[in-house]
Write an enzyme that holds these catalytic residues in place. Structure first.
Site, PDB file in Angstrom:
ATOM      1  N   HIS B  42     -50.802 -36.820  13.422  1.00 54.18           N
ATOM      2  CA  HIS B  42     -51.866 -35.925  12.984  1.00 54.18           C
ATOM      3  C   HIS B  42     -53.194 -36.661  12.933  1.00 54.18           C
ATOM      4  O   HIS B  42     -53.524 -37.286  11.929  1.00 54.18           O
ATOM      5  CB  HIS B  42     -51.528 -35.366  11.601  1.00 54.18           C
ATOM      6  CG  HIS B  42     -50.227 -34.623  11.563  1.00 54.18           C
ATOM      7  ND1 HIS B  42     -49.003 -35.258  11.554  1.00 54.18           N
ATOM      8  CD2 HIS B  42     -49.955 -33.298  11.548  1.00 54.18           C
ATOM      9  CE1 HIS B  42     -48.033 -34.352  11.520  1.00 54.18           C
ATOM     10  NE2 HIS B  42     -48.573 -33.157  11.519  1.00 54.18           N
ATOM     11  N   PRO B 144     -44.286 -33.116   2.132  1.00 55.02           N
ATOM     12  CA  PRO B 144     -44.159 -31.744   1.653  1.00 55.02           C
ATOM     13  C   PRO B 144     -45.427 -31.385   0.868  1.00 55.02           C
ATOM     14  O   PRO B 144     -45.760 -32.056  -0.128  1.00 55.02           O
ATOM     15  CB  PRO B 144     -42.923 -31.799   0.746  1.00 55.02           C
ATOM     16  CG  PRO B 144     -42.134 -32.972   1.269  1.00 55.02           C
ATOM     17  CD  PRO B 144     -43.183 -33.973   1.682  1.00 55.02           C
ATOM     18  N   ASP B 184     -55.947 -27.727   2.583  1.00 55.30           N
ATOM     19  CA  ASP B 184     -55.755 -26.282   2.441  1.00 55.30           C
ATOM     20  C   ASP B 184     -54.292 -25.950   2.183  1.00 55.30           C
ATOM     21  O   ASP B 184     -53.976 -25.079   1.372  1.00 55.30           O
ATOM     22  CB  ASP B 184     -56.220 -25.550   3.714  1.00 55.30           C
ATOM     23  CG  ASP B 184     -57.737 -25.519   3.832  1.00 55.30           C
ATOM     24  OD1 ASP B 184     -58.392 -25.021   2.901  1.00 55.30           O
ATOM     25  OD2 ASP B 184     -58.268 -26.002   4.844  1.00 55.30           O
ATOM     26  N   GLU B 439     -41.338 -24.973 -13.151  1.00 55.89           N
ATOM     27  CA  GLU B 439     -40.298 -25.933 -12.800  1.00 55.89           C
ATOM     28  C   GLU B 439     -40.730 -26.851 -11.657  1.00 55.89           C
ATOM     29  O   GLU B 439     -40.455 -28.057 -11.676  1.00 55.89           O
ATOM     30  CB  GLU B 439     -39.010 -25.208 -12.400  1.00 55.89           C
ATOM     31  CG  GLU B 439     -38.383 -24.371 -13.500  1.00 55.89           C
ATOM     32  CD  GLU B 439     -39.017 -22.993 -13.635  1.00 55.89           C
ATOM     33  OE1 GLU B 439     -39.897 -22.656 -12.803  1.00 55.89           O
ATOM     34  OE2 GLU B 439     -38.650 -22.247 -14.557  1.00 55.89           O
ATOM     35  N   PHE B 464     -32.459 -22.718 -12.134  1.00 62.37           N
ATOM     36  CA  PHE B 464     -33.858 -22.844 -11.742  1.00 62.37           C
ATOM     37  C   PHE B 464     -34.162 -24.146 -11.016  1.00 62.37           C
ATOM     38  O   PHE B 464     -35.313 -24.409 -10.672  1.00 62.37           O
ATOM     39  CB  PHE B 464     -34.789 -22.607 -12.935  1.00 62.37           C
ATOM     40  CG  PHE B 464     -34.630 -21.217 -13.501  1.00 62.37           C
ATOM     41  CD1 PHE B 464     -34.496 -20.129 -12.659  1.00 62.37           C
ATOM     42  CD2 PHE B 464     -34.584 -21.000 -14.863  1.00 62.37           C
ATOM     43  CE1 PHE B 464     -34.320 -18.847 -13.172  1.00 62.37           C
ATOM     44  CE2 PHE B 464     -34.407 -19.721 -15.384  1.00 62.37           C
ATOM     45  CZ  PHE B 464     -34.276 -18.635 -14.542  1.00 62.37           C
ATOM     46  N   HIS B 488     -26.953 -24.736 -18.964  1.00 64.85           N
ATOM     47  CA  HIS B 488     -26.531 -23.380 -18.599  1.00 64.85           C
ATOM     48  C   HIS B 488     -25.987 -23.418 -17.174  1.00 64.85           C
ATOM     49  O   HIS B 488     -26.521 -22.810 -16.263  1.00 64.85           O
ATOM     50  CB  HIS B 488     -27.690 -22.378 -18.752  1.00 64.85           C
ATOM     51  CG  HIS B 488     -28.190 -22.246 -20.166  1.00 64.85           C
ATOM     52  ND1 HIS B 488     -28.712 -23.303 -20.879  1.00 64.85           N
ATOM     53  CD2 HIS B 488     -28.222 -21.187 -21.005  1.00 64.85           C
ATOM     54  CE1 HIS B 488     -29.054 -22.906 -22.084  1.00 64.85           C
ATOM     55  NE2 HIS B 488     -28.760 -21.629 -22.210  1.00 64.85           N
ATOM     56  N   ASP B 496     -26.405 -13.157 -19.188  1.00 62.56           N
ATOM     57  CA  ASP B 496     -27.645 -13.134 -18.396  1.00 62.56           C
ATOM     58  C   ASP B 496     -27.377 -12.770 -16.940  1.00 62.56           C
ATOM     59  O   ASP B 496     -28.302 -12.394 -16.214  1.00 62.56           O
ATOM     60  CB  ASP B 496     -28.387 -14.465 -18.510  1.00 62.56           C
ATOM     61  CG  ASP B 496     -29.326 -14.483 -19.718  1.00 62.56           C
ATOM     62  OD1 ASP B 496     -29.662 -13.396 -20.239  1.00 62.56           O
ATOM     63  OD2 ASP B 496     -29.720 -15.576 -20.149  1.00 62.56           O
TER      64      ASP B 496
END
Lengths: 694, 694
Positions: B42, B144, B184, B439, B464, B488, B496
């Site tokens: 790049h 990322p 961006d 998260e 999550f 959990h 849930d």
């Protein structure tokens, strides 16, 4: 804080005894009672937002409770899925009639009072969080925060696209709105930020988000972690921002929604200041959020509402009738006029009407498969992302409502539809979607588009599924026929290095229930992979495609790519095979090359192409035994991804040539050499496994 | 658009021949040449941002190139990781000296000119995206998009925390700044929005983000998908926002960074308008982004710069010297003064100094393990989230720099440190972190904290992890000793429902290379799990903990929980076992209960607790054979999660009692019954597998 609330705190201020208040308090008490009966759930938000729900549903939502599948109904999305009792109460009071899994009316209410009493119980229609397909009237499955927000952007996009394609002079078939209720948690999640930025860019004036600003999160006051000016942020996204300073101020709420309805150039964001657990001793406290209030608190709350203290699940006479009446008064004439108009549309625009008939029935146009290209044998070959692009471009000609795009990677993922315009604010009929570098929102938006009839696809680099795990999962939970196009699928990415090379991602997708993960081995498998994806109207498919060229396999010499439809098949074989090479994607050709050498060396080898574990596992035992006979234990799995899962096919006695570490930055050939993805290494492992010159 | 750029477009405007320009064009041409030589990469962003990099490094960064591990150095984070050649060029020109994996100086430059020539080649120090630990001077692994932004918030938090705890009158040991370059793409990603909201909330005035606004993304002009007012959005987050209208305007850049340095109450956001591929024929086009410019374009660009057209990898005389000189002039005196001061600090604050010595050396205080609690046998038991909270609370007393928090779930994940204050803008010494419902950002922030010496943990519901896959993966790539506390952990979530019940998540974590995923079976395994996590300074650990109570196993009767340290161990046994039950977490007690029944029925059974596949796989073959002898093929894996991966331990002849679908909303006992997690079902499957009353 410019969002300072001026919320009334004394319930009796509002105890005006109006029918409206009676209905609102019915929603509140039903929610309290259901959570208490379940001894589990979230009472505080339904109590706070009952006036919002009541106002939207009775005064604005264009919805016929007897026809919950009317295509042009307004959508109501509860992004705060934990407040499910709000939605269930609304569905009950509206008298929505149930549509069963086959799309037929069951003759029952979507939710009876008994259903509310079964809140959170096994097999009830009132699970802890709202589930699409499970409960009529639930437009999308929510719970993971922010997901509903992103879905609602997809629904608003779909409405704009459908309107652009199908509305004709005298035929406004699509002009519905999308209402979304979101909370502080939704606003903190990045996915809602991405979705809001996209919605502002696209000027989706049919979209209204209500932000329940109650200043309470699970850990306590939101001031612990969140004191940005959310309204200003949405202005920056290009939204129309309205403040309602008291969730109980029906006039202010009504005015805000009126403003939304009158706004034609941007989406609307209504900041509603509320008090969680309103009217209860726990009002304004995080303790009102995620646990039952307790019998004594419920008693005190009902007292404060002027409600019979000991009544449970009380719907006072006339409340449901008035609620349903308000909805049917508005919804039925609209729905009837629409249906009459759509009947006329069949005469005047028969081709478009036929498309819509297919769309609404989740069917594909007759003969669509004829569009699927075939590819000639070619040793040099073509990257599966490229063949995927060719197949997609052929398909959209047959299925115009197959639409989608990429998270700013279309030139790389090859998902652009050639010659087609972009979907933009000045051209809602465009079919190339630019989701921006927003994978998570893309996932939620694509799901929302699928929830509004479109066959939608979203595309990015495979490694960036990491950013969109949540919507991929939700597409599987909701059984949506979306297609996820993930390219650059392995260390084949080469020089971009470990951050861009998927390793664990195949295992992650394959482990997701109800998701068909297909990693085709050549261009012809790609065509069948798209066929498989398109045929599945109620299951998502992930197409996992290569960056690098893959030889197009000689299908005269080896088996037909049609075997992909069964998930796995014998591609090349020997009599009484003693060794099975199992491969997917870019490693299929490697397996064939190794097979040819093995056969030369007198080893009876077989090559199994196994592009879809999901489909393969669904085959009958006899078929699976014919592909992978239990008696042949010398099996080698070859895949440029992580090892986990392959033991299912190679067992305790086989071997894998897979990745056990992250990759590295280098030209692909160097990486294949380093990690053993070479014919030489396959031969070596094969011979060792067979005990030959080990 | 309030961000309208007024960027100069003619290179010669800037061809002033100053030493500054010479250095900037050196960065540009090195970047072009390296990408061209690699035929991959790049070039455009390094060319656009060379003035920004040059300005920060030569005028602001307090950094001694000879001591790149000086704890109080300013941090430079390249969130646009694809622009790696910018960073590599800066590291080269600065003459940063290499620190090897053992923390010693190697005597070599971090990056020689030859290293730049090896860009993107196997085993080079210049991989496609910057990799922490791989290249000295790289403060975090990026690529990322948005990840670096979130890391930088963690670094700024760590600095504030270290300053609050260790700075004393006369001893300003910590006062460094964190500079981040974002693009961006970073701004479109939700993770940067979450991180920015948190940074604004925490008033991190030591944090400066440079936003490279070049209006180009991969698909073309950012106007295709992104036209929000980013500056206004950051104002809404509470940041100080500055615009620099031309990336080549060194005076404006300098003034902006001066303002940042002078700002003490909020983070700074500098919007720099730039032209991608500046000075080249592809300037301002997406074609300058992700591919080599081509020889001819490079020639033309060098012409435009007034550069020798045919020179490759040219560093003109004096350029490196001047660059390094500027840095050492500022950095060396500061570093020397700091070291002298730190020596004095050892005398005046010996205990705190000892802590810092441990911190900097990634050591734990002597005897820290003594804090680990043990738990008495208890049939009723304790949820592993609760025992985890107890262990954590004990540990932080020994290891004060073990800090972290939850994504607005601390009351549920039990990670609050009792009696400790919160980390807030008015108390940077607090140790309970409130990350908000964010998260993804939490993951990146925790990684950033770990990159700045802290032993950091982050916590949320296991399901999550879907929102934070990317930072979990990066923690493994970077080999950071962070602890992810995921509670959990299964259908044990109960009411849930499916959106909150992890299924595929264990497979997802286990498939991630270098991540130790531990699902302990009772409170004593939890204590060892934390021990294992703490001992791993250079590997992340995911602790997967239950919502529901787990019996505390009788360790007199069964084997010691210390077996967890080996990942898997024989917990209960029979002579010559014919059947092995393998379980993790909440299913370990189920396996024991079934085992007792099986033994009663005369079946020689064994129970293996296998909380960490990662640790188990690292054991010697003989140990593994002793736990899971190859000869015993009747094996049953029991886990309230997905099946994928378990075949590794049960092979082609075993069975699994696992989840093959999503869960449902209901009380746990009902779900266990529905899905077969009962003693009865384990017995049934066992007997069938053994061919007894099948």
């Amino acid at each position: 804080m410019s969002d300072a609330p001026t919320v009334s705190t004394t319930p009796d201020l509002h105890e005006d005894g109006s029918p409206e208040r009676l209905a609102i308090d019915t929603i509140r008490t039903l929610s309290m009672d259901a959570v208490q009966a379940a001894n589990s759930g979230h009472p505080g938000t339904p109590m706070a937002l009952a006036p919002v729900g009541h106002t939207i549903w009775t005064k604005f939502l264009r919805y016929d409770p007897a026809t919950p599948d009317w295509p042009n109904r307004d959508r109501f999305v509860l992004s705060v899925g934990h407040a499910s009792m709000l939605l269930y109460s609304l569905i009950h009071l509206a008298g929505i009639e149930e549509i069963d899994k086959d799309g037929k009316k069951s003759g029952k209410l979507a939710l009876s009072l008994d259903d509310l009493k079964g809140f959170r119980q096994l097999n009830s229609k009132t699970p802890g969080h709202p589930e699409y397909r499970h409960t009529t009237g639930v437009e999308t499955t929510t719970g993971p925060l922010g997901a509903g927000c992103s879905n609602s952007v997809g629904m608003a996009i779909a409405e704009r696209w459908l309107a652009a394609r199908y509305n004709k002079p005298g035929f406004t078939l699509f002009d519905h709105d999308v209402y979304t209720v979101a909370g502080d948690g939704c606003m903190m999640e990045g996915v809602s930020a991405e979705a809001a930025s996209l919605a502002g860019h696209l000027k989706l004036s049919n979209l209204c988000w209500v932000y329940d600003s109650n200043h309470i999160s699970i850990e306590g006051d939101t001031a612990l972690a969140f004191d940005e000016d959310v309204g200003k942020r949405f202005e920056a996204y290009g939204w129309n921002v309205i403040h309602v300073n008291d969730a109980n101020d029906i006039a202010a709420l009504t005015a805000a929604f009126d403003t939304f309805r009158a706004t034609t150039d941007k989406p609307t964001f209504i900041v509603v200041h509320s008090i969680i657990g309103w009217g209860s001793p726990r009002a304004g406290s995080e303790k009102a959020h995620g646990e039952p209030l307790g019998e004594e608190n419920i008693r005190l709350t009902k007292q404060a509402y002027g409600w019979p203290e000991d009544a449970k699940f009380l719907v006072p006479d006339g409340v449901a009738e008035a609620f349903k009446g308000a909805m049917t008064d508005r919804g039925v004439p609209l729905r009837e006029a629409w249906q009459a108009n759509f009947a006329k549309y069949h005469d005047e625009h028969p081709e478009l009407a036929a498309e819509l008939d297919d769309l609404f029935a989740s069917k594909l146009p007759k003969g669509w498969e004829a569009a699927l290209p075939t590819f000639d044998t070619d040793a040099k070959g073509i990257a599966s992302r490229d063949s995927g692009g060719k197949v997609l471009n052929a398909l959209v000609k047959q299925v115009p409502w197959l639409v989608g795009g990429a998270a700013d990677l279309a030139p790389s993922t090859k998902t652009d539809i050639k010659g087609a315009p972009s979907f933009e604010a000045d051209n809602y009929g465009g079919s190339n979607f630019h989701f921006g570098v927003r994978e998570h929102a893309m996932g939620g938006v694509v799901n929302g588009m699928a929830l509004s009839y479109l066959r939608a696809y979203g595309s990015t680099f495979f490694v960036f599924t990491d950013y969109m795990r949540a919507p991929v999962r939700l597409s599987a939970i909701m059984e949506l026929g979306v297609v996820w196009v993930f390219t650059h699928d392995s260390i084949g990415v080469g020089e971009d290095g470990p951050t861009h090379q998927p390793i664990e991602h195949l295992a992650m997708l394959r482990a997701t229930p109800g998701l068909d993960t297909i990693r085709p081995g050549d261009a012809n498998e790609v065509a069948y992979a798209w066929k498989a994806a398109m045929e599945e109207g109620d299951q998502p498919t992930a197409l996992v495609l290569s960056r690098q060229a893959l030889p197009t396999i000689d299908r005269e010499k080896y088996a037909s790519a049609e075997g992909l439809m069964k998930g796995g098949y014998v591609l090349a074989d020997s009599e009484n095979p003693e060794l099975i090479l199992i491969a997917t994607g870019s490693e299929v050709s490697l397996a064939i090359a190794a097979y040819e050498k093995l056969v030369e060396q007198g080893i009876a080898a077989r090559v199994v192409s196994l592009p879809s574990w999901h489909r393969y596992e669904a085959q009958e035992a006899a078929y699976k035994e014919s592909v992978l006979p239990k008696s042949v234990r010398a099996r080698i799995a070859i895949e440029q991804g992580g090892e986990i899962g392959w033991d299912r096919y190679v067992g305790l006695d086989g071997a894998t040539i897979t990745m056990s570490t992250f990759g590295a930055s280098a030209p692909l050939a160097k990486l294949q050499d380093k990690y053993g993805f070479t014919v030489e290494n396959v031969l070596k492992v094969s011979r060792a496994l067979l005990g030959k010159d080990a």
